[in-house]
Every structure is written in C-alpha cells, then in structure tokens.
Design a protein around this motif. Structure first.
Motif, short mmCIF file in Angstrom:
data_model
loop_
_atom_site.label_atom_id
_atom_site.label_comp_id
_atom_site.label_asym_id
_atom_site.label_seq_id
_atom_site.Cartn_x
_atom_site.Cartn_y
_atom_site.Cartn_z
N PHE A 37 0.85 -1.38 -0.07
CA PHE A 37 -0.05 0.11 -0.08
C PHE A 37 1.35 1.43 -0.20
O PHE A 37 1.65 2.12 0.97
CB PHE A 37 -0.94 0.09 1.34
N TYR A 38 0.50 2.01 -1.47
CA TYR A 38 1.64 3.25 -1.35
C TYR A 38 1.09 4.08 -1.17
O TYR A 38 0.32 4.56 -3.08
CB TYR A 38 2.48 2.72 -1.81
N VAL A 39 0.75 5.57 -0.82
CA VAL A 39 0.14 6.71 -0.77
C VAL A 39 0.77 7.21 -2.23
O VAL A 39 1.84 8.01 -1.56
CB VAL A 39 -1.07 6.66 -0.07
N SER A 40 0.56 7.89 -3.36
CA SER A 40 1.69 8.97 -3.88
C SER A 40 1.67 10.56 -3.63
O SER A 40 0.65 11.19 -2.84
CB SER A 40 2.13 8.42 -5.44
N THR A 64 12.49 10.30 9.04
CA THR A 64 12.00 8.68 9.87
C THR A 64 10.46 9.02 9.13
O THR A 64 9.89 10.52 10.01
CB THR A 64 12.69 8.51 10.85
N GLY A 65 10.10 8.10 9.17
CA GLY A 65 9.04 7.43 9.33
C GLY A 65 7.88 8.16 8.24
O GLY A 65 6.40 8.47 8.03
N CYS A 66 8.17 8.85 6.81
CA CYS A 66 7.85 9.54 6.04
C CYS A 66 7.30 8.99 4.71
O CYS A 66 6.63 9.33 3.24
CB CYS A 66 8.08 10.87 5.89
N GLY A 67 7.89 7.78 4.54
CA GLY A 67 7.53 6.76 3.31
C GLY A 67 8.28 6.81 2.66
O GLY A 67 7.97 6.08 1.65
N LYS A 68 10.25 6.64 2.93
CA LYS A 68 10.90 5.81 2.20
C LYS A 68 11.16 4.32 2.26
O LYS A 68 10.96 4.37 1.03
CB LYS A 68 12.01 6.41 2.51
N THR A 69 11.27 4.05 2.93
CA THR A 69 11.00 2.29 2.85
C THR A 69 10.23 1.83 2.00
O THR A 69 10.19 1.21 1.44
CB THR A 69 11.26 2.53 3.99
N ARG A 70 8.34 2.22 2.36
CA ARG A 70 6.94 1.72 2.01
C ARG A 70 7.54 2.26 0.09
O ARG A 70 6.76 1.54 -0.52
CB ARG A 70 6.21 2.80 2.47
N PHE A 71 7.47 3.14 0.15
CA PHE A 71 7.85 3.95 -1.00
C PHE A 71 8.54 3.34 -2.33
O PHE A 71 8.34 2.00 -3.18
CB PHE A 71 8.34 5.44 -1.71
N GLU A 210 -5.82 3.82 6.31
CA GLU A 210 -5.48 2.09 5.48
C GLU A 210 -4.82 1.40 6.55
O GLU A 210 -5.01 0.45 7.05
CB GLU A 210 -4.78 2.30 4.01
N GLU A 211 -4.24 2.37 6.78
CA GLU A 211 -2.65 1.61 7.68
C GLU A 211 -3.22 1.71 9.66
O GLU A 211 -2.77 0.62 9.73
CB GLU A 211 -1.10 2.69 7.51
N GLY A 212 -4.45 2.52 9.63
CA GLY A 212 -4.33 3.07 10.67
C GLY A 212 -5.69 2.05 11.53
O GLY A 212 -6.12 1.91 12.49
N THR A 243 4.65 10.07 10.43
CA THR A 243 3.34 9.36 9.65
C THR A 243 3.07 8.26 10.26
O THR A 243 2.15 7.99 10.75
CB THR A 243 2.93 9.13 8.76
N ARG A 244 3.94 7.42 10.93
CA ARG A 244 4.47 6.22 10.72
C ARG A 244 3.52 6.59 12.87
O ARG A 244 3.04 5.20 13.09
CB ARG A 244 6.36 5.71 11.23
N LEU A 245 4.05 6.80 13.70
CA LEU A 245 3.40 8.02 15.10
C LEU A 245 2.02 7.75 14.33
O LEU A 245 1.38 7.92 15.61
CB LEU A 245 4.60 8.59 15.74
N1 LIG Z 1 3.38 7.61 1.18
C1 LIG Z 1 3.08 6.12 2.11
N2 LIG Z 1 1.98 5.45 1.62
C2 LIG Z 1 1.52 4.42 2.67
N3 LIG Z 1 2.02 4.17 4.14
C3 LIG Z 1 2.91 5.44 4.18
C4 LIG Z 1 3.38 6.30 3.40
N4 LIG Z 1 4.42 7.26 4.18
C5 LIG Z 1 4.47 6.83 5.17
N5 LIG Z 1 3.41 5.72 5.87
C6 LIG Z 1 3.16 4.13 6.63
O1 LIG Z 1 3.73 5.08 7.79
C7 LIG Z 1 5.55 3.90 8.10
C8 LIG Z 1 6.35 4.18 8.01
O2 LIG Z 1 7.26 4.69 6.48
P1 LIG Z 1 8.58 3.75 6.23
O3 LIG Z 1 8.18 4.25 4.92
O4 LIG Z 1 8.32 3.02 7.22
O5 LIG Z 1 9.33 5.67 7.11
P2 LIG Z 1 10.91 5.56 6.56
O6 LIG Z 1 11.27 4.72 5.67
O7 LIG Z 1 10.76 7.11 5.75
O8 LIG Z 1 11.04 5.81 7.56
C9 LIG Z 1 4.97 2.89 7.18
O9 LIG Z 1 5.30 1.51 7.27
C10 LIG Z 1 3.45 3.75 6.55
O10 LIG Z 1 2.78 2.58 7.83
#
Ligand SMILES: Nc1ncnc2c1ncn2[C@@H]1O[C@H](COP(=O)(O)OP(=O)(O)O)[C@@H](O)[C@H]1O
Ligand SMILES: [Mg+2]
Length: 289
Positions: A37-40, A64-71, A210-212, A243-245
C-alpha cells in the motif's frame, strides 16, 4: 573452492526450487509478491522509474517515518525486482556487504554478501540510513555507481559486473546531519536525490485510515495533531512527528484504547523526554480529541 555460487545461479535462472544455501540467503526471498500500500505524494514514482530505466543511483532524502522504505517496496514490486535491504550501522564492514570466506566441513567456502547477491541477480539494493555506515564501508559502492557498474570482490580477486537490472538506492535523513555523520560528497554526488517530507493532509489521512484502521473522522483528527505537533519544532522539538507514529496512534485507537491514552503513548512520550514539550503536546491532544 566450491562451485556453489555457479550452481545457485543456474537454479535461479531455470526457476527450479532453489537449494537452501548454507547461509540461507536466496534471491527469491527478496521478491515482493503482493502490492504494498503506497500513497503517492508527488512525482516520485515517475522520477524513480526514469532513474531505474537509466540506472542512475537514487538517494531517498527525508525525515524518519515519512514513507521512504514503503515507497521503495512499492517500486520494487512495480518493477518486479527483488529488493535487498541493508540496514546500515557503524559496525557494518565491507565484508558484510560483499561477502567472506567461511569455514565449513573443513573447507573454506565463499559466502556472497547481500550486495554481491543484488549485483549478480539484478536486484534493487537499498542501503537504509547510509550515513550510519562507516566511510570505508560506503566507499565499496563507489565503483557500482559510475559507468563501470562493477563490484570488486577483493578477497577472491574478482570483479563482479552488475546485472543490467541492478540498481543501488540509499536513504538519508538530513535532519540528523552532524560533522561526524554526514555523507561524504564523493558518495552523495553519485546519486540523484528524491525528496520526501510528511505527506500532505489529504494523503496522510488516506494513509492513516488504511494503515491505522480508523474511520475518516479519527484520521482527520490525527492529521491535525500531526500538523500542530510539527509546528512545535520551532520550540525545540528536533524532528516533526512521523506519519508512522500517527499510524500507531490510530492502531491503538482502533484496538480500543481511548484516544487520549493512545496519543499519549504513541505521540507524546514517543516524541520527546522534555517535560515542557510533552505538556504542550498533551494540551494539543486534549484540544483535538
Ligand atoms: N506514502 C505512504 N504510503 C503508504 N504508507 C505510508 C506512506 N508514508 C508513510 N506511510 C506509513 O508510515 C510508515 C513508515 O513509513 P516508512 O516508509 O517505513 O518510513 P521511512 O522509511 O521514511 O522511515 C509505513 O509503515 C506506513 O504505514
Ligand atoms: Mg525506512
């Protein structure tokens, strides 16, 4: 010397079930089979696709926690490439990335590191939090990031040529920048950078729903909380709330924890140890819920 590596490569090309490797690493394990699940939030998808096509190394920048890994998980899925993630830390050595000889049944056998696997089989290799790695470790990736696209396996006297599908990606949080922990220019100027920030309100709300697993109204409140806490940064909060928190707060709420308690745990205490700032956050939460 064993010929394990050669056999394994054939196995993979023929798509027969892989033999278990002695260290258990198989490239199949790195395939992402269901769509993450990823929101652009901008033009990051087309930018990354273009960089991938051109095989330009990519730097994902942002807090941290702004979607880099998820992207990146999403992109690996979209491009059908395995994703090999390496969490960088200060004890990470070049051998941890490239590989090493191991003793096994009185024989020395070569064990490829995750970077070598990615280079050979055309995976996307993600060096997460690259600044955390020692500089002599990061240097190993340099010959992979220019036209040569090679990885020296010095201990074996081998030069690995990158598979055409191989791409290297690093993440980096500029907020943690310090004299000790900064990317060397000789490293960072090998990457095209994609900037990440906290998602815009509407997108963040969609993510939290979606995630929460909360309703629209709760998600809207959490987004508002995020915005207001991010504004506290001028008052000494080092980094805005991720966003993660906010997602974690949502999960606790959807699990039946009262919103004030959930936010206290996932936001106030998670964010800071500073009493004054904690008080300010608690007030914001009370105002919203
Ligand atoms: N664009 C996004 N689309 C979907 N989920 C997101 C997005 N940005 C943040 N999240 C949520 O926030 C969490 C942390 O994102 P993550 O990609 O792990 O952050 P980062 O790698 O930047 O530290 C994800 O597990 C997801 O639940
Ligand atoms: Mg991450």
């Amino acid at each position: 010397m064993n010929n394990n590596t050669g056999n394994r490569m054939q196995d993979i090309q023929l798509k027969t079930p892989p033999k278990p490797d002695f260290n258990g690493i198989k490239i199949e394990d790195y395939h992402i089979t269901t769509e993450p699940f990823y929101v652009s939030t901008g033009d990051e998808i087309s930018l990354f696709e273009s960089a991938y096509r051109l095989k330009l190394p990519v730097l994902l920048k942002g807090p941290t926690g702004c979607g880099k890994t998820r992207f990146l998980e999403f992109m690996a899925w979209k491009l059908s490439r395995p994703l090999v993630t390496i969490a960088c830390h200060e004890d990470l050595t070049a051998s941890d990335l490239v590989g090493r000889y191991l003793l096994q049944d009185n024989q020395t056998v070569w064990q490829d590191g995750p970077l070598s696997l990615a280079v050979k089989y055309g995976a996307i290799c993600y060096l997460d939090e690259a600044v955390e790695a020692r500089k002599d470790t990061t240097v190993v990736i340099h010959p992979l990031t220019d036209n040569r696209r090679i990885l020296p396996q010095e201990k074996r006297g081998l030069l690995l040529e990158s598979h055409p599908d191989f791409l290297i990606v690093m993440s980096y949080n500029p907020g943690y920048q310090s004299v000790m922990k900064d990317l060397k220019h000789s490293t960072r100027q090998r990457f095209v950078a994609i900037d990440f920030t906290y998602p815009p309100s509407r997108e963040e709300q969609t993510i939290i729903i979606e995630e929460g697993q909360v309703d629209e109204n709760t998600a809207e409140r959490l987004v508002k909380l995020g915005k207001m806490v991010r504004n506290l940064r001028q008052q000494g909060l080092e980094e805005g709330i991720s966003t993660r928190l906010l997602v974690y707060a949502g999960r606790l709420i959807s699990d039946g924890i009262p919103p004030l308690v959930a936010c206290e745990a996932a936001v106030t205490r998670a964010m800071t140890d500073d009493d004054e700032i904690q008080e300010a956050i608690t007030e914001i939460i009370a105002g919203i819920f």
